[in-house]
Design a protein around this motif. Structure first.
Motif, PDB file in Angstrom:
ATOM      1  N   HIS A  88      -0.137 -11.706  -4.596  1.00  0.00           N
ATOM      2  CA  HIS A  88      -0.184 -10.383  -3.966  1.00  0.00           C
ATOM      3  C   HIS A  88       0.084 -10.434  -2.452  1.00  0.00           C
ATOM      4  O   HIS A  88       0.877  -9.629  -1.928  1.00  0.00           O
ATOM      5  CB  HIS A  88      -1.536  -9.753  -4.297  1.00  0.00           C
TER       6      HIS A  88
ATOM      7  N   ARG B  76     -13.895  -3.142 -12.717  1.00  0.00           N
ATOM      8  CA  ARG B  76     -13.115  -1.980 -12.302  1.00  0.00           C
ATOM      9  C   ARG B  76     -12.577  -1.208 -13.500  1.00  0.00           C
ATOM     10  O   ARG B  76     -12.066  -0.103 -13.359  1.00  0.00           O
ATOM     11  CB  ARG B  76     -11.935  -2.432 -11.426  1.00  0.00           C
TER      12      ARG B  76
ATOM     13  N   SER C 246      -6.966  -2.971  -6.980  1.00  0.00           N
ATOM     14  CA  SER C 246      -6.899  -1.610  -6.402  1.00  0.00           C
ATOM     15  C   SER C 246      -5.462  -1.103  -6.367  1.00  0.00           C
ATOM     16  O   SER C 246      -5.178   0.040  -6.726  1.00  0.00           O
ATOM     17  CB  SER C 246      -7.447  -1.597  -4.969  1.00  0.00           C
ATOM     18  N   ARG C 247      -4.576  -1.962  -5.920  1.00  0.00           N
ATOM     19  CA  ARG C 247      -3.155  -1.574  -5.855  1.00  0.00           C
ATOM     20  C   ARG C 247      -2.597  -1.233  -7.241  1.00  0.00           C
ATOM     21  O   ARG C 247      -1.964  -0.197  -7.418  1.00  0.00           O
ATOM     22  CB  ARG C 247      -2.308  -2.717  -5.298  1.00  0.00           C
TER      23      ARG C 247
ATOM     24  N   ARG D 147     -10.892 -11.571  -2.043  1.00  0.00           N
ATOM     25  CA  ARG D 147     -10.176 -10.642  -1.179  1.00  0.00           C
ATOM     26  C   ARG D 147      -8.818 -10.258  -1.783  1.00  0.00           C
ATOM     27  O   ARG D 147      -8.436  -9.084  -1.810  1.00  0.00           O
ATOM     28  CB  ARG D 147      -9.980 -11.334   0.174  1.00  0.00           C
ATOM     29  N   ILE D 148      -8.116 -11.249  -2.295  1.00  0.00           N
ATOM     30  CA  ILE D 148      -6.783 -11.004  -2.845  1.00  0.00           C
ATOM     31  C   ILE D 148      -6.867 -10.223  -4.158  1.00  0.00           C
ATOM     32  O   ILE D 148      -6.153  -9.234  -4.361  1.00  0.00           O
ATOM     33  CB  ILE D 148      -6.032 -12.343  -3.042  1.00  0.00           C
TER      34      ILE D 148
ATOM     35  N   GLN E  54      -9.431  -8.444  -5.502  1.00  0.00           N
ATOM     36  CA  GLN E  54     -10.031  -7.110  -5.395  1.00  0.00           C
ATOM     37  C   GLN E  54      -8.983  -6.117  -4.869  1.00  0.00           C
ATOM     38  O   GLN E  54      -8.816  -5.018  -5.414  1.00  0.00           O
ATOM     39  CB  GLN E  54     -11.220  -7.189  -4.421  1.00  0.00           C
ATOM     40  N   SER E  55      -8.238  -6.518  -3.858  1.00  0.00           N
ATOM     41  CA  SER E  55      -7.263  -5.573  -3.301  1.00  0.00           C
ATOM     42  C   SER E  55      -6.066  -5.391  -4.233  1.00  0.00           C
ATOM     43  O   SER E  55      -5.501  -4.300  -4.320  1.00  0.00           O
ATOM     44  CB  SER E  55      -6.817  -5.975  -1.890  1.00  0.00           C
TER      45      SER E  55
END
Lengths: 476, 476
Positions: free
Chosen positions: B91, B163, B132-133, B125-126, B128-129
């Motif tokens: 990502h 999620r 979301s994307r 961090r990678i 989770q984001s």
């Protein structure tokens, strides 16, 4: 109005990125660019620390009281984009093309839409919203096709002038029976008279052509009789106007031109024999030109608008841009709404790269590939040269004018929470990226959400909620 | 957690659009879809007037007190997208590829990035984001490559489960010296043991595999020794797991496979002779397969993930999707982050159409062109079949589960003011468009801003500020 609006002397502080040549992109992390009351760049300083703004001011007499707009975070200033070919009147058809290619697409989608702009309120709605769209994508200069209607064409020029977007605005000439009876010029005389009327009007609202200029617009060879092409060429010459038209977009179209103009050696020859190839002529598409045709265009110093999204969407072909650049042709990018499906030049930067890669796949020749740097050059300095503004815009050089976008990139926090996704647009910066990588992330995953402010000649013409200046601008 | 969260019985009222076959898209303007407490579609009604909700309720015993979520305006419900191939661990490299093609791209960008996920906070961090994307783009099911690291791979599964995004999560196996010493499995035993550990963990957190499932992931033939391919194939068989790998993406890669596996007849034959071609196998790319290879894959009932954005971006080639569909292969779309430059399946719907048009330009055969309908099918029902969920998701049929996105299109007001530009995303609806035109506008000019809410199994997993339900939902 726009042309005379007074602006504050401003120093733009922060990273800036621009093309310095076809193959080179300058990335200056610590820039300071002074823009005077006329929107002209007075100085460009590099390697300036935030604390050094006072030094910048003292080095530049008369700038002590200048406003300072600082760019914080992951962003940078980038020159405004130049869209060298688009049809404002086709805005409502953006994204529609179904299974058509050029000639049936015109009859199915285009002519009915354009004809509806005989209504000025319809034109107002379409043009006002389209100028908002193009500004939001960072397009500071646009070569627009309007329609055959004088009032609607003049309205488009009014809107561009009021909103402060540089524009070449063209009333479309088309008198042949390719166009339906409900949407064409009645005669050659009508073509000339109405084009003249639009030229006169546009020159009356912006006499120096600082923001808007007229452009003589024979739609394309099949839309005009030979008489019309000659008359309109004469008009362009008499009024010293720019000219825009289409060339060699699609194989069926080329065959049709040969049929309609049997004495011409080529599509290019049709325009050349009608004296339409001038240094102020913009030829859109140029997908299937022969080497001889390209040599003629080069000799006449006419310019090329490459419309990669359109050429892919309606299956026109892959223009050999790298070859044409090597030959010395002047080339910019065009969105070609609505043959193109996107009003963004950034999308067309990507599409130019993709088309060049597909050409490499077709030919097995990797030398056809455009680099990111080259595509960005086409979008800025290349486009500026196509529309005759290479002295004014396209890069951050002293004496050029401040046509610029503020680019903001999102940042991913330590937890990777979804805030950036929601609030900061599509580009995710983690913090470890090099500056070239940040720029590349913007090019390949950015969109209008990353363009948070846009200026033309120093005037702020678009901003989003993420733009905090000049409210937060510091006058040191 | 997600799997057991209770949801309200809900009737989704408004237009819905979904594929009913490869070539047919149903557009129902007046739909009402009942979704039960388990997220399963209990009924699908058509031609229901707004006033007729009471009738719908009375026709369906037990639905009197159901919550109603009404879609107003220009929007419609659309099935969630299925991403059949992406690398969550790449990502942060989205949009980066410079001038590389596959093999140097791996060494330059990919392996260094993936290796950094040995750190769990980095992975957090990678991943989770990235989740979301992908959710924000309407991706309700995703086949993920993680990295070689068990803790980070398990974390990705945890995040998807929490999620509520359906996922196949694969620990990457790679033990050959194509990969750098700092980033590969030490031995075949390590490959098997770590893959087993990840399979066990993922099955422990979601025993029925309702949201997350493991997938055995030999990276691609050049990354694995023959022993490793055999051992990992045995593991897949013993654990009845899905399998994912890459095939025939790039000509240099194909030559390398021939060199590394000199006894194999073809790239496909390498996998076939190692028993890796099963009905639960997803093969990404498949750009340059011979007709014989495609026949083998068809005979084994393995599936194909088409990654058009990636294949264009790193100049791999144009997969002959229309031909493969004609032959009967099962095909979905993959974003292939970060070979692909965009985490959106909608972008890949467009790219699939563009690639098919470039193939038509190359071959002169218009029959290679994919229609909009076909590309949308690949993005939904096609993808569902690729990941083995064709009974559960991909369309709005009774007994399927409610994996859906609410699409909102902007509207241009009478003055053409810029509100839509700022607030309503990139699609402009003027009001005169037919329903098929509105859908086409979304496909060719839409993005994540138009996906204002996303559900998986009836659970709301993403929403934007434009989504007003279920706060405004009416319980009639």
């Amino acid at each position: 109005m726009a042309a005379s609006a007074s602006i504050s002397k401003t120093i733009y502080v922060g990273p800036f990125v621009h093309s310095t040549s076809l193959t080179d992109l300058e990335i200056e992390e610590k820039g300071a660019i002074g823009v005077d009351e006329n929107g002209v760049i007075a100085f460009v300083e590099r390697n300036v620390s935030q604390a050094g703004i006072e030094d910048v001011k003292s080095r530049n007499p008369g700038w002590q009281d200048a406003q300072v707009i600082k760019l914080e975070g992951n962003g940078f200033f980038f020159p405004g984009f130049i869209d060298t070919h688009t049809h404002a009147s086709q805005h409502p058809n953006t994204g529609l093309f179904g299974k058509t290619t050029l000639l049936d697409w015109l009859q199915t989608y285009t002519f009915p839409m354009e004809s509806s702009l005989s209504s000025v309120p319809t034109a107002q709605r379409i043009y006002q919203s389209f100028v908002s769209r193009t500004l939001s994508h960072g397009t500071t200069t646009c070569a627009y096709y309007a329609t055959i209607h004088v009032p609607a064409t003049n309205l488009l020029a009014d809107i561009c002038l009021k909103r402060g977007q540089r524009a070449l605005v063209g009333r479309v000439c088309m008198n042949s029976d390719l166009s339906p009876e409900y949407y064409r010029d009645e005669s050659v005389e009508t073509s000339v008279r109405n084009s003249q009327a639009s030229i006169d009007y546009i020159r009356s609202i912006d006499p120096k052509g600082e923001i808007v200029k007229p452009i003589v617009t024979p739609r394309f060879a099949p839309s005009c009789t030979s008489d019309c092409l000659s008359a309109i060429s004469k008009l362009a010459q008499e009024t010293n106007s720019h000219i825009q038209t289409h060339i060699s977009e699609n194989k069926g179209e080329i065959a049709l031109v040969q049929e309609l103009f049997p004495k011409s050696k080529s599509y290019t020859d049709v325009y050349d024999t009608h004296d339409l190839l001038t240094p102020k002529t913009i030829l859109a598409h140029a997908v299937h030109l022969s080497p001889e045709e390209r040599q003629t265009i080069l000799a006449r110093k006419s310019k090329i608008s490459h419309c990669p999204a359109s050429n892919t969407a309606i299956t026109s072909g892959c223009a050999p841009i790298r070859t044409m650049l090597n030959e010395g042709l002047t080339i910019g990018l065009g969105t070609d709404i609505s043959g193109g499906f996107h009003p963004s030049i950034l999308e067309n930067v990507r599409q130019a790269v993709w088309v060049s890669r597909h050409l490499a796949l077709q030919t097995g020749d990797d030398a056809t590939k455009l680099s990111t740097e080259e595509a960005l050059y086409l979008a800025t300095r290349g486009g500026a040269a196509v529309v005759g503004l290479e002295e004014q815009v396209g890069g951050f050089d002293v004496e050029k004018e401040w046509d610029a976008q503020m680019i903001h990139l999102g940042s991913v926090d330590e937890e990777g929470s979804s805030d950036a996704v929601v609030h900061e647009g599509p580009v995710d910066v983690f913090g470890w990226e090099s500056w070239p990588d940040k720029v590349e992330k913007w090019v390949y995953s950015g969109d209008d959400r990353n363009t948070i402010a846009v200026w033309v000649r120093g005037r702020l013409v678009h901003k989003t909620a993420l733009y905090s200046g000049p409210k937060d601008a510091t006058t040191l």
